[in-house]
Design a protein around this motif. Structure first.
Motif, short mmCIF file in Angstrom:
data_model
loop_
_atom_site.label_atom_id
_atom_site.label_comp_id
_atom_site.label_asym_id
_atom_site.label_seq_id
_atom_site.Cartn_x
_atom_site.Cartn_y
_atom_site.Cartn_z
N ARG A 4 28.32 31.46 58.81
CA ARG A 4 28.15 31.69 57.40
C ARG A 4 27.39 32.93 57.18
O ARG A 4 28.14 33.98 56.41
N PHE A 198 50.94 41.10 41.24
CA PHE A 198 50.47 40.11 41.18
C PHE A 198 51.54 39.17 41.38
O PHE A 198 51.06 37.63 42.16
N ALA A 202 53.33 35.92 43.53
CA ALA A 202 52.92 34.89 44.14
C ALA A 202 53.89 34.22 43.42
O ALA A 202 54.18 32.79 44.29
N VAL A 212 50.39 26.90 38.94
CA VAL A 212 49.08 25.99 39.04
C VAL A 212 47.45 26.53 38.63
O VAL A 212 47.06 26.73 38.01
N LEU A 213 47.72 27.80 38.98
CA LEU A 213 46.60 29.73 38.35
C LEU A 213 47.03 30.14 37.63
O LEU A 213 46.44 30.72 37.61
N GLY A 214 48.07 29.57 37.20
CA GLY A 214 47.79 30.10 35.69
C GLY A 214 49.26 31.46 35.26
O GLY A 214 49.49 31.84 34.13
N VAL A 215 50.10 31.50 36.73
CA VAL A 215 51.11 31.77 36.36
C VAL A 215 52.15 31.70 35.52
O VAL A 215 52.25 31.01 35.92
N GLU C 114 43.60 38.97 48.27
CA GLU C 114 44.64 39.01 46.78
C GLU C 114 45.02 37.92 46.75
O GLU C 114 45.31 37.41 45.40
N THR C 117 42.61 37.07 44.01
CA THR C 117 42.78 37.49 42.89
C THR C 117 44.18 37.15 42.11
O THR C 117 43.78 37.24 40.62
N VAL C 118 45.14 36.42 42.57
CA VAL C 118 45.83 35.87 41.91
C VAL C 118 45.20 34.76 40.84
O VAL C 118 46.02 34.77 39.57
N GLY C 119 44.21 34.36 40.95
CA GLY C 119 43.42 33.02 40.32
C GLY C 119 43.09 33.52 39.06
O GLY C 119 42.91 33.59 38.51
N GLY C 123 44.38 33.34 35.56
CA GLY C 123 43.35 31.41 35.24
C GLY C 123 43.46 31.46 33.84
O GLY C 123 43.35 30.32 33.87
N THR C 143 32.07 31.92 48.94
CA THR C 143 32.81 30.80 49.52
C THR C 143 32.67 31.03 51.45
O THR C 143 33.53 30.59 52.25
N ARG C 163 39.01 26.81 52.74
CA ARG C 163 37.72 27.62 51.81
C ARG C 163 38.54 28.91 50.55
O ARG C 163 38.45 28.29 49.35
N ARG C 168 40.41 29.84 45.54
CA ARG C 168 41.82 30.32 43.92
C ARG C 168 41.48 29.73 42.99
O ARG C 168 41.49 30.32 42.49
N ALA C 169 40.88 28.61 43.33
CA ALA C 169 40.76 27.63 41.65
C ALA C 169 39.90 27.94 41.60
O ALA C 169 39.71 27.97 40.23
N THR C 172 40.37 30.68 38.72
CA THR C 172 40.53 30.58 37.63
C THR C 172 39.77 30.13 36.71
O THR C 172 40.29 30.48 34.95
#
Ligand SMILES: Nc1ncnc2c1ncn2[C@@H]1O[C@H](COP(=O)(O)OP(=O)(O)O)[C@@H](O)[C@H]1O
Ligand SMILES: [Mg+2]
Lengths: 329, 286, 261
Positions: A4, A198, A202, A212-215, C114, C117-119, C123, C143, C163, C168-169, C172
């Motif tokens: 990492r 976006f 999406a 589920v991601l709010g869209v 990207e 970014t959607v989340g 979110g 992450t 990851r 992404r989760a 939000t």
């Protein structure tokens, strides 16, 4: 832990390859500039004819690009002819009702956009072929309705006369079509460069995941429909004002749904330049063929569609240097 | 009341033709998994072949029907080999657009070669009619219905009583599994797609007798076939039968009882598509 | 407290320990199969709750009921004190529910950045694009995905995909984070990183509900454990309590996972 840290130590904020740079807009600007200069070229004795072809190329560009905007949200529609036709008929009927043309044009576009919300709401939960069939059927019914309205209202099967746009001045008409294409390009860029990009992408690439991601699919799918259909209606207005005679069979012809779809796929889906380029190439090819055969010149679209699907899935845009993550517009 | 019965009978007779077109489409969808937007164009080819046979060779369409069926089976098989086969694993969108392009190609080739005119076929039985009490039934219509019923019966026998039919149903249910038990899936696909096209062509022969042949005659039948298979549930052959009857009878009712119904009856299929799709999407999970 | 508390807006230090998620008799049938049957539990603010159970026990289906992918055949669900049983997925996300899928679902034609970014953008209502991009960057760093930010999502390895699911989760800005077997297939060192990440998430005020098969991870992370078997809740309690429960032991006997307490 070490893995990492090694990753974290890499140049993290190198310019993302996908980020759109202003340079990406250059080909588009070039195209619009060339199109703007076209009427000033020494076109010779066939100027009027060439100008007409160029005019309908611009109309085809508006149709293809507006179709693509809807497709970006995952909605592959066969109803574009319906909104093209609603624009043409709306414009003609509003003129008949006494509205000035400059007002009739946007009102017709907004009306078509409004109707598209109904279709969008009904097809909200459909996808793939169900969506395609529903939109195809929708077009047929809009045509049936227009055709079966009393002749005094919409001209029935015979059709309607439409006053010539801008007094029939073909250079002025061309300038107007150019302006509307430029407007469509701006709208398309706005969609590409804002949050709409976006949301649309999406939804297209995974509707449930997007939700589920709010869209909010209701909002964005309908918005895509509204934008796309209003622009298609503007193309219909141009068509009506240029041909000054419209009838249901030609205006709502399936060809008007096929052409934008094929053009976008051929040019490059989900881009701004692709559909516009595709329209130019295909429209010219269509005209050349139209000169030699009376019927069936749409064969170009069938062939191009099949060949694109089999061998050129990314369209013309995919032919440019292998820019897998190019910040294409 | 008599008018009502007559209307029902007319609708029922019409549904035989619909069932023929739609069961072909259902076969392509169910077995091959391809929604063939060019389905109507094979109907168009069948209609033109019947017309050509009648106009140039003087052969009655009903006699040339078996030859036409075999010829269009071959065309369908060829179509499968050169195009469909290459998108079997592609996204649904690509499959859809490919067959869509194929439809445009075929339709416009016909337009180019034959022009946009409609061609009618004359047969001795064209104007004949059967009298059943107060009911009067057009001879060609009754003939078409009888033939459609016969062919659909044969299709069922093939699907449920022969090895090929069992293989088709196995592939329809589970492609992988069918492959594992040694079924040559590619061959089954080719045959199913060919049969699908041949069924459309047979319907086309009947259409040439009942209506006419023209480059665009296929589209409206294809649309109605879509309505039928959507109502029946994709790939459900039994459902196709009652959905066809429902469509045929509803159209007849609209034609008889709605003022200016002739113009509106062509919109019935649309309402059915929408009704079904909307109902289904609202009943399904969110 | 930090991020989630302020942005969620509904939490105050006083309500700490309040319930964030309450399931009452949730059930889901698939035809004749009762995949989830009468499941009730309460998830408290700041708590890390583990859901364990053999394969096919109904854990993923339960998560689908929580996030709204499925509508329950029976039962109610309360999120942050509001009944959300009839709310669609996007509304539950806005109300504070974040979810990482067991079977990863990246948007394949987008870059990693990207995707996140959607989340960040959708979110919660009212987010702006530039800020969403910035937050996406921050999450990628957190992450360990920052170096892959510009890759197309389909180029990632499965581990990186997992990851990405979490990033992404988290983007939000959830009050409750649902994780479905995000550590399956990780090497021990990587699992330790993931454990640290989840702890960090909880430190930032997010309640975590996770499904996991790796028992040491469950022991280290979970404040409380819900054990499911054949769609039903077999036992709930601390790790020590449920692993001592004879019904739990017998449910695990003969399954390949075993109980590695
Ligand atoms: N969409 C579905 N349709 C039918 N059955 C399903 C569906 N999803 C899950 N199941 C079934 O429900 C049961 C529970 O599955 P799942 O929730 O995925 O279990 P777990 O995540 O605990 O391994 C399994 O028997 C599974 O086959
Ligand atoms: Mg699971």
């Amino acid at each position: 832990m070490s893995a990492r840290q090694a990753e974290a130590g890499a140049p993290v904020r190198a310019a993302p390859r996908r980020e759109i740079t202003p340079g990406a807009a250059l080909p588009l600007l070039g195209f619009l500039l060339l199109a703007a200069l076209f009427p000033f070229l020494p076109l010779g004795s066939r100027a009027e004819f060439l100008l007409q072809i160029a005019f309908f190329t611009l109309v085809a560009g508006i149709m293809a690009l507006s179709w693509d905007i809807l497709a970006r949200s995952g909605q592959v529609s066969l109803a574009h002819a319906a909104f093209y036709g609603l624009g043409a008929y709306g414009y003609a009927l509003l003129l008949k009702a006494g509205l000035p043309w400059l007002l009739a044009m946007p009102v017709a576009a907004l009306l078509a956009g409004g109707v598209s919300l109904i279709l969008g709401a009904v097809t909200m939960r459909l996808s793939g072929m169900y969506f395609a069939i529903a939109t195809l059927a929708f077009t047929e019914v809009v045509r049936t309705i227009i055709q079966n309205l009393p002749e005094s209202v919409a001209g029935g099967a015979t059709g309607l006369l439409v006053p010539a746009l801008l007094g029939g001045n073909s250079r002025a008409q061309y300038a107007l079509a150019w302006g509307l294409l430029a407007f469509t390009v701006l709208v398309s860029l706005a969609v590409r460069l804002t949050r709409l990009h976006f949301a649309f992408a999406a939804i297209r690439q995974g509707e449930e995941t997007a939700r589920v991601l709010g869209v909010s699919i209701v909002r964005f799918k309908l918005l895509a429909f509204f934008i796309s259909s209003s622009l298609a209606a503007l193309a219909g207005v141009l068509y009506a004002g240029k041909t000054f005679f419209i009838n249901p069979l030609e205006t709502f012809s399936l060809a008007n749904s096929i052409a934008p779809l094929t053009t976008s796929i051929f040019g490059g889906l989900y881009t701004t330049l692709g559909p516009v380029l595709g329209a130019t190439v295909l429209r010219v090819a269509e005209e050349l063929l139209h000169n030699s055969v009376k019927d069936g010149y749409l064969v170009v679209y069938g062939l191009v569609l099949m060949l694109s699907i089999l061998w050129l899935p990314r369209g013309l845009m995919g032919l440019r240097r292998n820019r897998k993550h190019g910040g294409d517009l | 009341m008599d008018l009502f019965v007559q209307t029902l009978v007319n609708g029922l007779l019409q549904s035989g033709l619909y069932a023929l077109v739609a069961s072909g489409l259902a076969l392509a969808v169910g077995v091959v998994g391809i929604v063939n937007f060019a389905h109507g164009e094979y109907l168009m080819i069948g209609a033109f072949l019947a017309w050509a046979g009648s106009a140039f060779l003087g052969v009655d369409p009903l006699l040339s029907l078996p030859v036409i069926a075999v010829a269009v089976f071959a065309i369908g098989a060829l179509t499968y080999r050169v195009s469909i086969r290459h998108v079997l694993l592609a996204p649904e969108l690509n499959q859809m657009l490919l067959t869509f392009g194929l439809g445009i190609l075929l339709q416009n080739l016909a337009l180019m070669l034959l022009g946009g005119n409609t061609r009618t076929v004359t047969t001795p039985y064209q104007a004949s009619s059967l009298q059943l009490g107060d009911l009067s039934v057009g001879g060609p219509k009754a003939l078409a219905f009888g033939l459609a019923a016969l062919l659909l019966g044969a299709l069922y026998v093939v699907l449920y009583r022969t090895t090929l039919g069992r293989q088709m149903r196995a592939v329809a249910q589970n492609r992988r599994g069918a492959q594992l038990i040694g079924i040559d899936v590619d061959r089954v696909y080719l045959i199913a797609f060919g049969v699908s096209c041949a069924l459309a062509a047979v319907a086309g022969v009947l259409v040439s007798v009942l209506l006419f042949a023209s480059p665009t005659v296929g589209l409206v039948f294809a649309l109605k076939a879509f309505a039928i298979i959507v109502m029946a549930g994709l790939g459900n052959l039994t459902g196709v039968l009652w959905a066809s009857v429902l469509l045929g009878v509803s159209e007849a009712l609209v034609q008889t009882y709605v003022p200016g119904g002739g113009g509106w009856s062509d919109a019935v299929f649309f309402l059915m598509i929408f009704g079904t799709l909307v109902l289904r999407s609202f009943r399904g999970a969110r | 407290m930090t991020a989630a508390t302020t942005i969620g807006g509904t939490l105050s230090p006083a309500s700490q320990g309040a319930e964030v998620l309450r399931a009452e008799g949730l059930s889901k049938r698939f035809g004749g199969l009762k995949a989830v049957q009468d499941v009730s539990f309460t998830h408290h603010q700041g708590e890390i709750l583990a859901v364990i159970g053999p394969n096919g026990a109904g854990k993923t289906t339960l998560l689908n009921l929580l996030s709204g992918v499925y509508r329950p055949s029976a039962g109610r669900l309360h999120l942050m004190g509001r009944d959300v049983t009839d709310q669609p997925m996007e509304a539950r996300c806005h109300a504070g529910l974040g979810r990482a899928f067991q079977i990863v679902r990246p948007f394949p034609e987008m870059t990693v950045h990207e995707n996140v970014t959607v989340g960040a953008l959708f979110g919660k209502p009212g987010q702006r694009l530039p800020e969403a991009r910035e937050r996406a960057w921050a999450l990628l760093e957190r992450t360990g995905l920052a170096a892959h930010a510009d890759k197309a999502a389909h180029e990632l390895t499965l581990l990186q995909d997992k990851r990405l699911e979490v990033a992404r989760a988290l983007a939000t800005n959830p009050s409750v984070l649902l994780l479905d077997e995000v550590m399956a297939g990780l090497r021990p060192g990587e699992a330790q990183e993931a454990v640290a990440l989840v702890r960090g998430v909880r430190e930032s005020g997010v309640s975590v509900l996770f499904i996991e098969h790796i028992m040491p991870v469950v022991r280290d992370l979970a404040d409380r454990v819900v054990v499911m078997d054949q769609g039903q809740v077999l036992a709930q309690g601390t790790y020590r309590e449920v692993t001592a429960d004879p019904r739990v032991v017998s449910a695990y006997l003969g399954t390949e996972e075993g109980l590695q307490a």
